[in-house]
Design a protein around this motif. Sequence first.
Motif, short mmCIF file in Angstrom:
data_model
loop_
_atom_site.label_atom_id
_atom_site.label_comp_id
_atom_site.label_asym_id
_atom_site.label_seq_id
_atom_site.Cartn_x
_atom_site.Cartn_y
_atom_site.Cartn_z
N THR A 179 -75.18 -1.93 12.00
CA THR A 179 -76.14 -0.94 11.47
C THR A 179 -77.55 -1.50 11.47
O THR A 179 -78.52 -0.79 11.78
CB THR A 179 -75.73 -0.54 10.04
OG1 THR A 179 -74.40 -0.01 10.06
CG2 THR A 179 -76.68 0.51 9.48
N PHE A 180 -77.67 -2.79 11.15
CA PHE A 180 -78.98 -3.42 11.14
C PHE A 180 -79.60 -3.42 12.53
O PHE A 180 -80.80 -3.12 12.69
CB PHE A 180 -78.85 -4.85 10.61
CG PHE A 180 -80.14 -5.59 10.51
CD1 PHE A 180 -81.16 -5.14 9.68
CD2 PHE A 180 -80.34 -6.75 11.24
CE1 PHE A 180 -82.36 -5.82 9.59
CE2 PHE A 180 -81.54 -7.44 11.15
CZ PHE A 180 -82.55 -6.98 10.33
N ARG A 215 -78.95 -1.30 14.95
CA ARG A 215 -79.30 0.08 15.26
C ARG A 215 -80.63 0.46 14.62
O ARG A 215 -81.48 1.12 15.25
CB ARG A 215 -78.20 1.03 14.78
CG ARG A 215 -76.94 1.03 15.63
CD ARG A 215 -75.81 1.77 14.91
NE ARG A 215 -76.16 3.16 14.67
CZ ARG A 215 -75.79 4.19 15.44
NH1 ARG A 215 -75.07 3.94 16.53
NH2 ARG A 215 -76.12 5.42 15.14
N ASN A 216 -80.83 0.07 13.38
CA ASN A 216 -82.08 0.40 12.69
C ASN A 216 -83.28 -0.28 13.36
O ASN A 216 -84.36 0.33 13.47
CB ASN A 216 -82.00 -0.02 11.22
CG ASN A 216 -80.99 0.80 10.44
OD1 ASN A 216 -80.64 1.92 10.83
ND2 ASN A 216 -80.49 0.26 9.34
N VAL A 222 -84.11 1.75 16.46
CA VAL A 222 -84.79 3.01 16.13
C VAL A 222 -86.25 2.76 15.78
O VAL A 222 -87.15 3.49 16.24
CB VAL A 222 -84.06 3.72 14.96
CG1 VAL A 222 -84.88 4.90 14.46
CG2 VAL A 222 -82.68 4.19 15.42
N LEU A 223 -86.52 1.73 14.99
CA LEU A 223 -87.90 1.43 14.61
C LEU A 223 -88.74 1.06 15.83
O LEU A 223 -89.89 1.53 15.97
CB LEU A 223 -87.92 0.29 13.60
CG LEU A 223 -87.49 0.63 12.17
CD1 LEU A 223 -87.43 -0.63 11.32
CD2 LEU A 223 -88.43 1.64 11.54
N SER A 260 -83.19 -3.87 22.06
CA SER A 260 -81.89 -3.46 21.54
C SER A 260 -80.80 -4.46 21.92
O SER A 260 -79.96 -4.84 21.09
CB SER A 260 -81.54 -2.06 22.06
OG SER A 260 -80.29 -1.63 21.58
#
Length: 445
Positions: free
Chosen positions: A175-176, A178-179, A182-183, A256
């Motif tokens: 999740t980290f 992925r965040n 996104v940022l 990513s």
Amino acid sequence: MYSNFITVPYNTKRRDKVHSEPFIQSAACIEAVSMYADRSFNSADNYLKNYHYENDIHYTLQMCQWLLKFIGLWPLLYHRTSRLEQLVSFFLLTTCFSSLLFIIVPSGHYFVVEKRIELKVKLFGPVGFCLTSFLKYCYLIVKGTSFERCIQHIEQDWKVVQNSSHRTIMFKYATFSRNLTVLCAVFLYSGGMSYHTVMQFLSKERSKSNYTFKPLAYPVYDTLFDTQTSPTYEIVFFVHCLAGMIMYSVTTAAYSLAAIFVTHICAQIQIQIARLEDLVQRKEEKNNDGDPLIIIVRDHVKVLRFAKNVEELLRNICLIQIFESTLILCLLEHYCLTEWENSDAIAMLTFFTLLMSFTFNIFIFCYIGEVLSEQCSQIGAAVYEIKWYNLSAKRAYDLILLNVISQYPPKLTAGKIIELSYNTFSTVVKTSVVYLNILRTATTW
């Protein structure tokens, strides 16, 4: 720091040898234990423990998959793709290469024929970013097989995770990553597409010019076709915007991949720390799967090998990113000051957004490099902090190996020259300011 943490007596000659060549000896011992463990637990590795691994893998790679599919790289980095996806990938690769070259080639000609230094400086930032994006794009294509092996390693770890708490740790770090992706995407796409669209039409410089003039973000060959007539202008404008999307997708995809690999390493380290605590608390007893301590050492070796492969794979991208960020930050700072002097709010806001974007993105690279070293060294502290004194003398002595090897954590580097850390980020920012002073002096002559 932790070399004297245990009072169990041991052979003096062996102690001297370990302290004289800690890294070489520890690595050799771990390799030996790993070879034994690999022979002992082959059947355990081949047994799938996580029945939801497909959803877990999809969740981990989803953001990166979208970006790589858009630029046609996903079939080159992932082995399970259909024939149709490969054909679409070939078409997208051709389109991406043509779009980037459509900017690079005319811009190179423009730098040769244009005499005004201020115009060259104004265009050097966007064209320089296009060129570095092109280099990163080529590197991702050339190293597609190596990236695929790293992705397969992550898949295998998701398949064999057997403890719900360990799976939770992996989800947390997935999740980290992925965040972070996104940022990075939000910053890059918002600032970049504003430069290609909003700034070209609403900046103060455009409002002062002839209203019949149709702006473009990059130079083109006016001798070949008239870009001020329709539909030529619309086609060229669309290609420039498409090239911008490709550049930002390539950069975000590189971020990513780096974030996914490093956070996965951190998750595996945290799992080994949790296993060490379970070892002392006798939650993991010796069973058919083998000795828990051997499993910990074996998996720790796998993590270190994976970290080494990731560093070798990302070092060239990181090197490009360091040089790109230093120069682009310098130019964006210059653009912001210039537009401030011109009182052009639209252009200044656009360049400031891009400045924040590139600052954040180079910070992310330095941050994940810092996190990698810090997390991998944590296992040594964990060995010391657990209640090792409740173990047998032989068991406690075996923990020295993990403690020693943790003093040499893997590091993310830029071309094996620059270690990525918080200090590197501050150096990049300070260097860009130094270059800014030189640039401001040169442009005022």
